[in-house]
Design an enzyme around this catalytic site. Structure first.
Site, PDB file in Angstrom:
ATOM      1  N   ARG A 330      90.083 -49.476 -25.194  1.00  0.00           N
ATOM      2  CA  ARG A 330      91.673 -49.199 -25.710  1.00  0.00           C
ATOM      3  C   ARG A 330      92.413 -50.156 -25.246  1.00  0.00           C
ATOM      4  O   ARG A 330      92.787 -51.454 -25.530  1.00  0.00           O
ATOM      5  CB  ARG A 330      92.328 -47.900 -26.286  1.00  0.00           C
ATOM      6  CG  ARG A 330      93.488 -48.440 -27.058  1.00  0.00           C
ATOM      7  CD  ARG A 330      94.013 -47.039 -27.512  1.00  0.00           C
ATOM      8  NE  ARG A 330      93.025 -46.639 -29.028  1.00  0.00           N
ATOM      9  CZ  ARG A 330      93.602 -46.664 -30.219  1.00  0.00           C
ATOM     10  NH1 ARG A 330      94.835 -47.527 -30.388  1.00  0.00           N
ATOM     11  NH2 ARG A 330      92.507 -46.055 -31.157  1.00  0.00           N
ATOM     12  N   GLU A 739     101.961 -43.492 -31.969  1.00  0.00           N
ATOM     13  CA  GLU A 739     101.823 -44.241 -30.675  1.00  0.00           C
ATOM     14  C   GLU A 739     102.465 -46.215 -31.133  1.00  0.00           C
ATOM     15  O   GLU A 739     103.025 -46.584 -29.975  1.00  0.00           O
ATOM     16  CB  GLU A 739     100.643 -44.783 -30.075  1.00  0.00           C
ATOM     17  CG  GLU A 739      99.964 -43.063 -29.901  1.00  0.00           C
ATOM     18  CD  GLU A 739      98.182 -43.185 -29.750  1.00  0.00           C
ATOM     19  OE1 GLU A 739      97.728 -43.470 -30.500  1.00  0.00           O
ATOM     20  OE2 GLU A 739      98.602 -43.271 -28.772  1.00  0.00           O
TER      21      GLU A 739
HETATM   22  N1  MTE Z   1     106.371 -37.264 -30.984  1.00  0.00           N
HETATM   23  C1  MTE Z   1     106.728 -36.394 -30.127  1.00  0.00           C
HETATM   24  N2  MTE Z   1     107.983 -35.318 -30.720  1.00  0.00           N
HETATM   25  N3  MTE Z   1     105.882 -35.106 -29.629  1.00  0.00           N
HETATM   26  C2  MTE Z   1     105.123 -35.763 -28.579  1.00  0.00           C
HETATM   27  O1  MTE Z   1     103.758 -35.141 -27.865  1.00  0.00           O
HETATM   28  N4  MTE Z   1     102.911 -37.177 -28.661  1.00  0.00           N
HETATM   29  C3  MTE Z   1     102.375 -38.811 -29.570  1.00  0.00           C
HETATM   30  C4  MTE Z   1     103.410 -39.354 -30.983  1.00  0.00           C
HETATM   31  N5  MTE Z   1     104.110 -38.571 -30.380  1.00  0.00           N
HETATM   32  C5  MTE Z   1     104.053 -36.474 -29.532  1.00  0.00           C
HETATM   33  C6  MTE Z   1     105.123 -37.808 -30.098  1.00  0.00           C
HETATM   34  C7  MTE Z   1     101.401 -38.953 -29.103  1.00  0.00           C
HETATM   35  S1  MTE Z   1     100.289 -39.285 -27.585  1.00  0.00           S
HETATM   36  C8  MTE Z   1     100.270 -39.094 -30.222  1.00  0.00           C
HETATM   37  S2  MTE Z   1      98.744 -39.494 -30.498  1.00  0.00           S
HETATM   38  C9  MTE Z   1     100.749 -38.645 -31.928  1.00  0.00           C
HETATM   39  O2  MTE Z   1     102.084 -38.545 -31.375  1.00  0.00           O
HETATM   40  C10 MTE Z   1      99.981 -37.662 -32.594  1.00  0.00           C
HETATM   41  O3  MTE Z   1     100.875 -36.816 -33.638  1.00  0.00           O
HETATM   42  P1  MTE Z   1     100.389 -37.655 -34.975  1.00  0.00           P
HETATM   43  O4  MTE Z   1      98.522 -38.551 -34.449  1.00  0.00           O
HETATM   44  O5  MTE Z   1      99.752 -36.926 -35.625  1.00  0.00           O
HETATM   45  O6  MTE Z   1     100.641 -38.816 -34.625  1.00  0.00           O
HETATM   46 MO1  MOS Z   2      97.912 -39.751 -27.482  1.00  0.00          MO
HETATM   47  S1  MOS Z   2      97.840 -40.187 -26.009  1.00  0.00           S
HETATM   48  O1  MOS Z   2      96.860 -40.604 -28.970  1.00  0.00           O
HETATM   49  O2  MOS Z   2      97.878 -38.010 -27.686  1.00  0.00           O
END
Ligand code: MTE
Ligand code: MOS
Length: 789
Positions: A330, A739
């Protein structure tokens, strides 16, 4: 923020009015009140089952050593200690590598990092388990260790082969380029610092079964690895996730080893077992964002247009592979960020060190790859005396053939030119940049800077088969609904969005839909909630399951409404808790009545849903393919002020315009944009992970590791979601958001460089290390000042 436009399907005439659906409308997080009142249940809040034991890990005090002798007799002799388990006590495989099987659960023969598990002690209290763990004797013979990325690369210590992506004749293009820039840059690690540390409660059941309550982004992988460690079938293992107090990638693979220890303890003792890490243990034992080292050779024309780019990327994988290969991939996929590069040669390789195994962290290598490109552009702008924003704009992806990424996927629906124009105007960039230059000309000890950062981020797991999801919707005869889907809630608001999708499809108020704990016995064989794809994938599966139920209810409702003409059942709408024909809305029947009648008519009221992303694939050997379903876009303008006396800085103002398609729940997305940005600023400016010369983590608690706090938030923070931007072929026109905003924070680095350069003469090359801590900034200021003398 203004109103959110309707997505293509809600725009259709027979759809409910926006007010009667929770979709596309701001709403509080479904657990927001519970989070703040303390009522939200996390694994460690669950009532303790009777007879529960605590697990405490015995870990390696060396970065690399041979195990000579182990003796647990003194620990076992303590009253209240039920077991001390080593590698040989594993009934199945002593192996928890998620992709590559290079990660023993317990060290066998050798230890490979400071903090590696050698044994687990199970005792009647956490304090006793800790005391007993200190009595476990392990004798080591220390061995030489590799403790930095550069050392590992020089020693040829790698966890992967070389992944190459190339296009055109980069050597010739570089040789012919009017402006040539070579150099290197490093980015640092980052601790996830989720508020809830790693934890699992394992309760043994009948016939060798075990039920785990686990704080994990990947319940199915925990189930799989627990089954393998116990030597049993996956059907004997249930993993349930109430919610996580944050994951950020740190619980994608790395919850599993601790869950396996809890399950093993439960199997060995016949008692419930909890394994919980305190903050210091969590920080010392688990992996972080990968540090990266990038060497580059870039060719530009005199106007700042990139002609050719060669990059060699190395990441520090730590002691085992974990997800490092996909993370490196990535990074390579995001070296280009938003820019077309005519000729290029990118290579990437994962180095192996004797440090904790680095892992997924928001952006998954994307930020590290993108940082290299942005560093190259910033240096080019400084060399050419151009506004770095202008250099960026000149290099954007344009129309074909200048819209093809290094790996061969065309950038479709590029929204950056539009975002660029709207943000330049709404942030008043040009005027503010001129004002800042005027301020800097007269201010001796403080200087200001402004930076612009565009982001293009690919959405999908790059391991294509992972892009699938399932759901199970259950309607009860009173018309209330339990929603199960394969995604996990870590604060990001996935459950809020999935509930909105489900309530919208069934036309019931959100209060009638309860999102259940994520559990492997409800939705099987799931992918991790990761890659920002949680709502994209699960949302489609939820929608599909609801459609099945709705279609079964149509003939029942038609009968209750005494509709005579064939085909009228297909025109019924489900909204506001009622079912009716839009042309005859005065005659309606409640959803609950329809459901009850369906039950009496022996119609099934539960359904599964399933979705897989179509048409994506990648050939790693060829370095070509279409790994992403689509791209998310965004941009930020960041203004900072730097003190030339202390190296400290303040973020004065941030303007963000981010593309989330047609937002499913705009208040949730806005929170993700704000949080992602701040977390990115933390990575780039204040969070510094340091190990000592023996490979011991020095920054293992909040007194030595600084995450952004409320005082570090921008003084003026303006976040807007791009309007009128529905995305094709996604759940209700929305786009992933978790992300991409993280990388907007690179704009802070550009802003800091602008401020630092103002301490030197025009076109001063800035030497700013990452993270740009006060020390790093002060060093850069001193260098700029020296250039003036
Ligand atoms: N937001 C919060 N509040 N807490 C989290 O742990 N993880 C992030 C993002 N936002 C996270 C967050 C990461 S690394 C990812 S990949 C995505 O949320 C995962 O959730 P989604 O696929 O539902 O967006
Ligand atoms: Mo997020 S780093 O893909 O859990």
């Amino acid at each position: 923020m203004s109103t959110i436009p309707s997505s293509p399907d809600t725009a259709q005439a027979q759809r409910p009015s926006p007010a009667s659906t929770p979709l596309h409308a701001p709403a509080p997080h479904e657990s927001g009140l519970k989070h703040t009142s303390g009522e939200a249940l996390y694994v460690d809040d669950m009532p303790e089952p009777p007879g529960m034991l605590a697990g405490h890990l015995v870990t390696s005090p060396h970065a690399h050593a041979r195990i000579l002798r182990r003796d647990a007799s003194r620990a076992r002799a303590l009253p209240g200690v039920h077991a001390v388990l080593f590698a040989e006590d594993v009934p199945g495989h002593n192996q928890v590598g998620p992709v590559f099987k290079d990660e023993p659960l317990f060290a066998e023969g050798e230890v490979h990092f400071h903090g590696q598990t050698v044994a687990v002690v199970l005792a009647e209290s956490a304090a006793l388990a800790r005391r007993a763990a200190a009595l476990v004797e392990v004798e080591y013979e220390p061995l030489p260790a590799l403790l930095t990325l550069k050392e590992a690369v020089e020693a040829g210590s790698f966890l992967s082969d070389v992944h190459t992506i190339r296009r055109g004749d980069s050597e010739a293009a570089l040789a012919a380029a009017p402006v040539r820039l070579t150099g290197e840059c490093m980015t640092g690690a980052q601790d996830h610092f989720y508020l809830e540390t790693q934890v699992t409660l394992a309760v043994p059941g009948e016939d060798g079964a075990v039920h785990l309550w686990c704080s994990t982004q990947h319940p199915t992988e925990v189930q799989t690895l627990v089954a393998e460690v116990l030597g049993t079938g996956r059907h004997q293992v249930v993993v349930e996730v109430p919610r996580m107090g944050g994951g950020f990638g740190g619980k994608e693979t790395q919850a599993a080893p601790f869950a396996c220890l809890a399950a093993l303890g439960a199997r060995a003792t016949g008692r419930p077992v909890k394994v919980w890490l305190n903050r210091d243990q969590d920080m010392a034992f688990t992996g972080k964002r990968h540090p990266f080292w990038g060497r580059f050779d870039a060719g530009f024309d005199t106007e700042g247009r990139l002609l050719a780019l060669k990059v060699a990327l190395y990441s520090d994988g730590g002691w085992s592979t974990d997800l490092s290969r996909a993370i490196l991939d990535r990074a390579l996929f995001h070296l280009d960020n938003a820019y077309f590069i005519p000729a290029l040669h990118f290579t990437g390789q994962v180095a192996r060190t004797n440090l904790p195994s680095n892992t997924a962290f928001r952006g998954f290598g994307g930020p590290q790859g993108m940082f290299v490109m942005e560093e190259v552009l910033n240096r080019a702008a400084e060399r050419l005396g151009l506004d770095p924003t202008v250099v960026r704009e000149r290099n954007y992806y344009r129309d074909t053939p200048a819209n093809v990424t290094p790996y061969g996927q065309a950038v479709e629906g590029n929204r950056l030119p539009r975002i660029h124009a709207e943000l330049m105007s709404s942030s008043d960039y040009a005027r503010r940049r001129a004002e800042i230059d005027a301020f800097n000309a007269t201010s001796k000890w403080t200087k200001r800077g402004i930076g612009f950062q565009p982001v293009k981020f690919g959405i999908s797991f790059t391991t294509s088969f992972l892009n699938q999801a399932g759901a199970l919707v259950m309607v009860y005869t009173d018309g209330s609904v339990q929603l199960n889907h394969g995604g996990t809630e870590m604060g990001q608001g996935l459950h809020t969005k999935m509930r909105a999708v489900c309530a919208h499809e069934l036309g019931v108020p959100v209060e009638r839909v309860r999102v259940m704990n994520t559990a492997t016995d409800k939705v099987p064989n799931t992918s991790a909630t990761a890659a920002s794809s949680g709502s994209d994938l699960n949302g489609m599966a939820v929608k599909q399951a609801c459609e099945v139920i709705r279609d079964r209810l149509r003939p029942v409702a038609a009968r209750l409404l005494q509709l005579e003409r064939g085909g009228e059942a297909d025109s019924l709408v489900f909204t506001g808790g009622r079912v009716f024909l839009p042309a005859r809305a005065e005659r309606s029947v409640s959803f609950a009545e329809v459901v009850h009648a369906a039950y009496l008519a022996q119609v099934s009221l539960s359904a599964t849903g399933y979705y897989r992303t179509p048409d994506i694939s990648y050939d790693r050997v060829a370095g070509r393919g279409k790994p992403f379903h689509y791209y998310a876009f965004g941009a930020a303008v960041v203004e900072v002020e730097v003190s030339g006396l202390t190296g400290e800085h303040r973020v004065r103002r941030v303007d963000i315009l981010h593309d989330v398609g047609t937002s499913l729940v705009p208040s949730i997305d806005r929170g993700q944009v704000e949080g992602g940005f701040i977390q990115g600023v933390g990575w780039l400016t204040c969070e510094e992970v340091l190990f000592d010369a023996k490979g011991r983590l020095l920054t293992h608690s909040p007194d030595t590791y600084k995450i952004p706090a409320v005082g570090d938030a921008p003084e003026d923070f303006r976040v807007a979601l791009l309007e009128r931007a529905p995305q094709d072929n996604t759940i209700h026109g929305s786009k992933a958001v978790g992300e991409p905003p993280f990388m907007l924070a690179i704009g802070a680095v550009t802003a800091l460089r602008h401020a630092v350069s103002a301490f030197g003469p025009p076109r001063t090359p800035v030497e700013l290390a990452s993270p740009a801590t006060p020390e790093a900034i002060l060093r850069a200021v001193e260098l700029a000042r020296a250039a003036a003398r």
